[in-house]
Motif scaffolding. Structure first.
Motif, mmCIF file in Angstrom:
data_model
loop_
_atom_site.group_PDB
_atom_site.id
_atom_site.type_symbol
_atom_site.label_atom_id
_atom_site.label_comp_id
_atom_site.label_asym_id
_atom_site.label_seq_id
_atom_site.Cartn_x
_atom_site.Cartn_y
_atom_site.Cartn_z
ATOM 1 N N TRP A 1 -4.772 4.871 -0.598
ATOM 2 C CA TRP A 1 -3.546 5.325 0.072
ATOM 3 C C TRP A 1 -3.583 4.947 1.546
ATOM 4 C CZ3 TRP A 1 0.589 7.722 -2.270
ATOM 5 C CH2 TRP A 1 0.375 8.245 -3.548
ATOM 6 N N LYS A 2 -2.413 4.675 2.114
ATOM 7 C CA LYS A 2 -2.266 4.590 3.568
ATOM 8 C C LYS A 2 -1.893 5.989 4.033
ATOM 9 C CE LYS A 2 0.414 2.011 7.075
ATOM 10 N NZ LYS A 2 0.067 2.945 8.086
ATOM 11 N N MET B 1 0.852 -1.205 0.000
ATOM 12 C CA MET B 1 0.000 0.000 0.000
ATOM 13 C C MET B 1 0.884 1.249 0.000
ATOM 14 S SD MET B 1 -3.079 0.388 2.695
ATOM 15 C CE MET B 1 -4.748 0.624 2.211
ATOM 16 N N LYS B 2 0.603 2.202 -0.877
ATOM 17 C CA LYS B 2 1.425 3.412 -0.939
ATOM 18 C C LYS B 2 1.080 4.338 0.224
ATOM 19 C CE LYS B 2 0.105 4.343 -5.060
ATOM 20 N NZ LYS B 2 -0.149 5.082 -6.285
ATOM 21 N N GLN B 3 2.140 4.884 0.817
ATOM 22 C CA GLN B 3 1.943 5.736 2.004
ATOM 23 C C GLN B 3 2.026 7.217 1.634
ATOM 24 O OE1 GLN B 3 4.788 4.234 5.025
ATOM 25 N NE2 GLN B 3 3.412 5.248 6.474
ATOM 26 N N PRO C 1 -10.491 11.387 3.536
ATOM 27 C CA PRO C 1 -11.395 10.308 3.103
ATOM 28 C C PRO C 1 -11.223 9.958 1.619
ATOM 29 C CG PRO C 1 -12.588 11.930 4.410
ATOM 30 C CD PRO C 1 -11.235 12.509 4.145
ATOM 31 N N GLN C 2 -10.947 10.973 0.789
ATOM 32 C CA GLN C 2 -10.765 10.690 -0.643
ATOM 33 C C GLN C 2 -9.488 9.887 -0.887
ATOM 34 O OE1 GLN C 2 -11.418 13.723 -3.572
ATOM 35 N NE2 GLN C 2 -12.980 14.782 -2.389
ATOM 36 N N LEU C 3 -8.422 10.216 -0.140
ATOM 37 C CA LEU C 3 -7.160 9.474 -0.311
ATOM 38 C C LEU C 3 -7.326 8.031 0.164
ATOM 39 C CD1 LEU C 3 -4.563 12.163 0.900
ATOM 40 C CD2 LEU C 3 -5.038 11.452 -1.456
ATOM 41 N N LEU C 4 -8.011 7.852 1.304
ATOM 42 C CA LEU C 4 -8.245 6.498 1.818
ATOM 43 C C LEU C 4 -9.050 5.693 0.798
ATOM 44 C CD1 LEU C 4 -9.130 7.426 5.523
ATOM 45 C CD2 LEU C 4 -7.116 6.099 4.801
ATOM 46 N N PHE D 1 7.181 7.262 2.932
ATOM 47 C CA PHE D 1 6.190 8.050 2.193
ATOM 48 C C PHE D 1 6.540 8.105 0.711
ATOM 49 C CE2 PHE D 1 6.062 10.249 6.472
ATOM 50 C CZ PHE D 1 4.854 9.673 6.857
ATOM 51 N N GLU D 2 5.539 7.793 -0.100
ATOM 52 C CA GLU D 2 5.676 7.941 -1.557
ATOM 53 C C GLU D 2 5.375 9.395 -1.959
ATOM 54 O OE1 GLU D 2 5.446 5.930 -4.553
ATOM 55 O OE2 GLU D 2 4.169 7.214 -5.802
ATOM 56 N N ALA D 3 4.465 10.015 -1.194
ATOM 57 C CA ALA D 3 4.047 11.382 -1.521
ATOM 58 C C ALA D 3 3.729 12.151 -0.246
ATOM 59 C CB ALA D 3 2.811 11.341 -2.426
ATOM 60 N N VAL D 4 3.779 13.485 -0.361
ATOM 61 C CA VAL D 4 3.469 14.368 0.766
ATOM 62 C C VAL D 4 2.527 15.465 0.274
ATOM 63 C CG1 VAL D 4 4.424 16.098 2.348
ATOM 64 C CG2 VAL D 4 5.653 13.957 1.982
ATOM 65 N N VAL D 5 1.444 15.699 1.026
ATOM 66 C CA VAL D 5 0.577 16.859 0.771
ATOM 67 C C VAL D 5 0.836 17.840 1.902
ATOM 68 C CG1 VAL D 5 -1.797 17.694 0.613
ATOM 69 C CG2 VAL D 5 -1.197 15.467 -0.376
#
Ligand SMILES: NC(=O)c1ccc[n+]([C@@H]2O[C@H](COP(=O)([O-])OP(=O)(O)OC[C@H]3O[C@@H](n4cnc5c(N)ncnc54)[C@H](O)[C@@H]3O)[C@@H](O)[C@H]2O)c1
Length: 305
Positions: A26-27, A1-3, A19-22, A68-72
């Motif tokens: 995404w984790k 699972m991508k974090q 909620p949209q990412l979940l 983490f694969e990505a950061v917001v």
């Protein structure tokens, strides 16, 4: 699972995003100091770390113990007047802490950063609706801090290959918005209408804003994570102008209230008209703003109080 890490994820827009990412698989880890956010806005399925993003040691630990694969990056000082009164504080949180975060992204091989920028980077440019190629001329330290981070992001991409999307949000509105930040006019009017109070307008009420629903903004963030969206700057907006008088008319209809409207002197430095063209993001990601203003206002009104 991508974090994925969402800083400031316990805030208004974060409460629509997680909620949209979940749902997209995404984790999610939310990092937030709860200074304006609310723990209850973070879904149980997400990890939560109560932490000030300005603590580099703690930040390094969070990155070292995750993958983490990505950061917001949402955590910020969000108020224009505060940036004018406390420019050093604004810079420490909105610029310095963000550079610390980008360093962690570089060291730990994060693929992409999505940054919450703002229409405030444009200043008073009346060539509407504004495209990303328009001249930037921030009129506040808040706008300058967002613009400065955009420049850092571009240089991190050039020097270190860190991908990014700097999303310039128009006036975001929706459920769970506080009164303080940008675009807070909808939540302020909602509260006043519920309390049966009069509404105060600065100027003649004909000034316009581009009101974009927070759920649509969250969808834009999720869409911009895709690798087919090239690194760069994107407007997130409807492109439509709505005057404050029109806003009051619609909100009055929804609430059934007939508020007294008090016209006050225009505020120095207020921009008369504002709208952003989001066709660039639409073209690369397929994202579209979906929510009609009246329905978004109805949801916002229904959720408060
Ligand atoms: N709301 C808008 O209309 C709008 C427009 C343009 C840009 N933005 C940007 O979008 C982002 C999210 O804004 P929002 O409207 O959801 O605001 P918000 O205040 O609801 O959310 C910000 C979150 O960051 C957290 N935070 C603040 N300082 C922190 C710190 N030092 N360490 C950790 N967490 C911290 C707060 O607790 C809060 O949960 C911000 O970067 C803001 O500048 C918002």
């Amino acid at each position: 699972m991508k974090q994925i890490l969402v800083t400031g994820g316990a805030g208004f827009i974060g409460s629509h995003l997680t909620p949209q990412l979940l749902a997209a698989g995404w984790k999610v880890t939310v990092l937030d100091d709860l200074s304006s956010g609310n723990r209850a806005y973070v879904p149980m399925e997400a990890d939560f770390i109560e932490q000030d993003v300005r603590d580099p040691g703690a930040l390094a630990q969070v990155f070292a113990s995750n993958d983490f694969e990505a950061v917001v990056h949402f955590a910020a000082q969000t108020m224009v007047p505060v940036s004018l009164a406390k420019p050093v504080y604004d810079c420490e949180l909105n610029v310095v802490a963000t550079v610390e975060l980008l360093e962690q992204c570089r060291v730990h091989g994060v693929r992409k950063v999505v940054f919450a920028s703002s229409a405030a980077v444009y200043g008073d440019n009346q060539n509407l609706p504004l495209r990303e190629t328009e001249q930037t001329a921030p009129m506040s330290f808040y706008g300058l801090s967002k613009h400065t981070v955009e420049r850092y992001l571009e240089l991190y991409r050039q020097l270190h290959g860190l991908e990014y999307a700097a999303l310039r949000f128009a006036n975001v509105y929706g459920e769970r918005q506080g009164d303080g930040g940008e675009g807070g006019v909808v939540s302020i009017f909602t509260r006043l209408l519920r309390q049966g109070c009069s509404l105060q307008l600065f100027g003649d009420g004909k000034q316009t804003r581009d009101f974009v629903y927070a759920g649509d903004v969250a969808a834009a963030v999720a869409a911009s994570l895709a690798s087919q969206v090239p690194s760069g700057t994107y407007n997130v907006s409807t492109g439509k102008q709505t005057s404050l008088l029109e806003l009051i008319e619609t909100m009055s209809r929804i609430s059934g209230a007939k508020p007294q409207v008090v016209l006050d002197q225009p505020r120095a430095g207020d921009i008369l008209h504002s709208a952003l063209d989001s066709s660039r993001l639409q073209q690369y990601s397929g994202w579209r703003p979906q929510m009609p203003l009246e329905e978004g206002l109805r949801r916002t009104y229904g959720a408060v109080g």
